[in-house]
Write a protein that holds these residues in place. Structure first.
Motif, mmCIF file in Angstrom:
data_model
loop_
_atom_site.group_PDB
_atom_site.id
_atom_site.type_symbol
_atom_site.label_atom_id
_atom_site.label_comp_id
_atom_site.label_asym_id
_atom_site.label_seq_id
_atom_site.Cartn_x
_atom_site.Cartn_y
_atom_site.Cartn_z
ATOM 1 N N PHE A 125 0.426 -1.472 -0.115
ATOM 2 C CA PHE A 125 -0.206 0.214 -0.109
ATOM 3 C C PHE A 125 0.760 1.233 0.071
ATOM 4 N N ARG A 126 1.703 1.505 0.545
ATOM 5 C CA ARG A 126 2.922 2.434 -0.117
ATOM 6 C C ARG A 126 4.150 1.855 -0.691
ATOM 7 N N GLY A 127 4.392 0.923 -1.560
ATOM 8 C CA GLY A 127 5.332 0.515 -2.460
ATOM 9 C C GLY A 127 5.181 1.479 -3.499
ATOM 10 N N TYR A 128 5.559 0.164 -4.356
ATOM 11 C CA TYR A 128 5.575 0.719 -6.621
ATOM 12 C C TYR A 128 4.361 1.010 -6.527
ATOM 13 N N ALA A 129 2.802 0.354 -6.231
ATOM 14 C CA ALA A 129 1.527 1.105 -6.672
ATOM 15 C C ALA A 129 1.820 2.866 -6.004
ATOM 16 N N PHE A 130 1.342 2.331 -4.521
ATOM 17 C CA PHE A 130 1.279 3.668 -4.503
ATOM 18 C C PHE A 130 1.998 5.061 -4.686
ATOM 19 N N GLN A 131 3.628 4.321 -4.931
ATOM 20 C CA GLN A 131 4.811 6.112 -5.579
ATOM 21 C C GLN A 131 4.625 5.838 -6.682
ATOM 22 N N LYS A 132 3.954 5.054 -7.679
ATOM 23 C CA LYS A 132 3.429 5.432 -8.710
ATOM 24 C C LYS A 132 2.720 6.854 -9.154
ATOM 25 N N LEU A 133 1.486 6.396 -8.312
ATOM 26 C CA LEU A 133 0.666 7.131 -8.536
ATOM 27 C C LEU A 133 0.801 8.864 -7.643
ATOM 28 N N HIS A 134 1.895 8.116 -7.046
ATOM 29 C CA HIS A 134 2.093 9.312 -6.243
ATOM 30 C C HIS A 134 2.722 10.800 -6.739
ATOM 31 N N ARG A 135 4.099 9.886 -7.594
ATOM 32 C CA ARG A 135 4.535 10.697 -8.576
ATOM 33 C C ARG A 135 3.308 11.504 -9.791
ATOM 34 N N TRP A 136 2.561 10.900 -9.355
ATOM 35 C CA TRP A 136 1.312 11.458 -10.430
ATOM 36 C C TRP A 136 0.187 12.401 -10.732
ATOM 37 N N ASN A 137 0.001 11.750 -8.878
ATOM 38 C CA ASN A 137 -0.881 13.329 -8.709
ATOM 39 C C ASN A 137 -1.253 12.732 -6.591
ATOM 40 N N ARG A 138 -0.228 13.523 -6.206
ATOM 41 C CA ARG A 138 -0.428 13.050 -4.222
ATOM 42 C C ARG A 138 -2.211 13.008 -3.975
ATOM 43 N N PRO A 139 -2.708 13.969 -4.060
ATOM 44 C CA PRO A 139 -4.165 14.042 -3.647
ATOM 45 C C PRO A 139 -4.588 12.366 -3.810
ATOM 46 N N VAL A 140 -5.151 12.067 -4.875
ATOM 47 C CA VAL A 140 -5.423 11.105 -5.279
ATOM 48 C C VAL A 140 -4.872 9.781 -5.315
ATOM 49 N N ALA A 141 -3.401 9.807 -5.257
ATOM 50 C CA ALA A 141 -2.492 7.908 -4.433
ATOM 51 C C ALA A 141 -2.903 8.151 -2.957
ATOM 52 N N LEU A 142 -2.877 9.828 -2.244
ATOM 53 C CA LEU A 142 -3.110 9.128 -0.533
ATOM 54 C C LEU A 142 -4.689 8.497 -0.661
ATOM 55 N N ILE A 143 -5.639 9.260 -1.001
ATOM 56 C CA ILE A 143 -6.958 8.548 -0.635
ATOM 57 C C ILE A 143 -7.411 7.671 -1.229
ATOM 58 N N VAL A 144 -7.269 7.419 -2.562
ATOM 59 C CA VAL A 144 -7.357 5.905 -2.775
ATOM 60 C C VAL A 144 -6.363 5.321 -2.407
ATOM 61 N N VAL A 145 -5.423 5.147 -1.863
ATOM 62 C CA VAL A 145 -4.844 3.897 -1.470
ATOM 63 C C VAL A 145 -5.865 3.726 0.019
ATOM 64 N N ALA A 146 -6.037 5.028 0.660
ATOM 65 C CA ALA A 146 -6.326 4.826 2.114
ATOM 66 C C ALA A 146 -7.579 3.975 1.685
ATOM 67 N N LEU A 147 -8.298 4.311 0.656
ATOM 68 C CA LEU A 147 -9.460 3.554 0.823
ATOM 69 C C LEU A 147 -9.540 2.153 0.233
ATOM 70 N N LEU A 148 -8.443 1.758 -0.743
ATOM 71 C CA LEU A 148 -8.495 0.663 -0.770
ATOM 72 C C LEU A 148 -7.750 -0.022 0.088
ATOM 73 N N PHE A 149 -6.626 0.636 1.818
ATOM 74 C CA PHE A 149 -6.665 0.108 2.655
ATOM 75 C C PHE A 149 -7.682 0.039 4.021
ATOM 76 N N ALA A 150 -8.529 0.424 3.475
ATOM 77 C CA ALA A 150 -9.184 0.192 4.662
ATOM 78 C C ALA A 150 -10.901 -1.424 4.207
ATOM 79 N N TRP A 151 -10.409 -1.049 2.932
ATOM 80 C CA TRP A 151 -11.192 -2.020 1.955
ATOM 81 C C TRP A 151 -11.139 -3.629 2.840
ATOM 82 N N LEU A 152 -9.495 -3.264 2.665
ATOM 83 C CA LEU A 152 -8.827 -5.004 2.927
ATOM 84 C C LEU A 152 -9.303 -4.890 4.162
#
Length: 264
Positions: free
Chosen positions: A128-155
């Motif tokens: 959740f904070r590795g490869y996929a998150f960091q790719k998204l983070h470099r593209w759009n920081r708010p999207v990466a933080l919020i979307v990945v946190a939602l997936l983290f909660a969904w898990l």
């Protein structure tokens, strides 16, 4: 059109490849019956990350995991201190506001530490904070933080005794861990935070950890109180005190990150 194509090639396609490899490897680990689920997940995410980075990124990117010990160890220890202090602060507020008390338990569950807590913290941070998150983070920081946190909660949605407050707190925890990665641009600070968070709340204080109950604990929880304050069977992560603790930690980390960015 060119901007969209570049976004797909540089962000979406690599993330999809990583997710596919992770899921496929996890299914394989389950098929060969790796005995401990968290170790199966850790092996899967390490293999998916390594193959994705070697084949498509040609080894030119770093996710901040394989770093020198002089960087990794202090950040791991600092993250552990953060996690322990946050859980201690929340547990103190639970005790002060309810009849909950802690008595001596059966001891520290070393087996749980090795087969559940350590691999779980590394597995989930790489996922959740590795490869996929960091790719998204470099593209759009708010999207990466919020979307990945939602997936983290969904898990954690299917965890035992899960509540809406608990899910909200897991989401806030995902934001907190995302910011913990931002603090140094490496994974060892969030790994330490995540590991100490779980170990102090479960094996040491005797709370359930997102619904999981340790085999033995240093202290056991006695007493009762409002589910909103105690978190009930989901554990301290289901408490409204955890909501306030995480919100304060998020604000503090945001302040530290902004202060650091302004000074560089």
């Amino acid at each position: 059109m060119r901007h969209r194509a570049l976004g797909f090639d540089r962000v979406i396609a690599p993330v999809l490849r990583f997710v596919f490899l992770y899921v496929a490897t996890l299914i394989l680990m389950m098929w060969v019956r790796i005995p401990f689920m968290q170790w199966a997940g850790l092996i899967s995410v390490v293999l998916a990350t390594s193959v994705t980075m070697l084949l498509w990124d040609r080894g030119q990117e770093s996710i901040g995991f394989f770093v020198r010990p002089r960087l990794a160890i202090p950040e791991l220890l600092l993250g552990s201190l953060w996690g322990a202090l946050l859980i201690a602060a929340c547990a103190t507020m639970v005790v002060l506001s309810t009849d909950i008390r802690h008595e001596r338990g059966g001891g520290f569950p070393l087996f749980d530490l090795l087969v559940v807590y350590v691999p779980a913290a590394i597995h989930e941070e790489l996922l959740f904070r590795g490869y996929a998150f960091q790719k998204l983070h470099r593209w759009n920081r708010p999207v990466a933080l919020i979307v990945v946190a939602l997936l983290f909660a969904w898990l954690h949605y299917g965890n035992a005794a899960v509540s809406w407050v608990g899910l909200a707190n897991i989401f806030l925890g995902g934001i907190l861990l995302g910011l913990a990665y931002e603090k140094y641009g490496r994974l060892w600070f969030p790994i330490g935070l995540h590991l100490a968070w779980n170990v102090v709340s479960g094996p040491i204080l005797g709370h359930e950890v997102s619904g999981y109950e340790s085999m033995a604990t240093v202290f056991v929880e006695r007493g009762d109180g409002s589910l909103l304050l105690t978190g009930g069977d989901f554990g301290i992560e289901g408490s409204i005190w955890m909501t306030l603790t995480e919100a304060a930690a998020i604000l503090l980390l945001l302040h530290m990150i902004r202060k650091r960015s302004h000074s560089t």
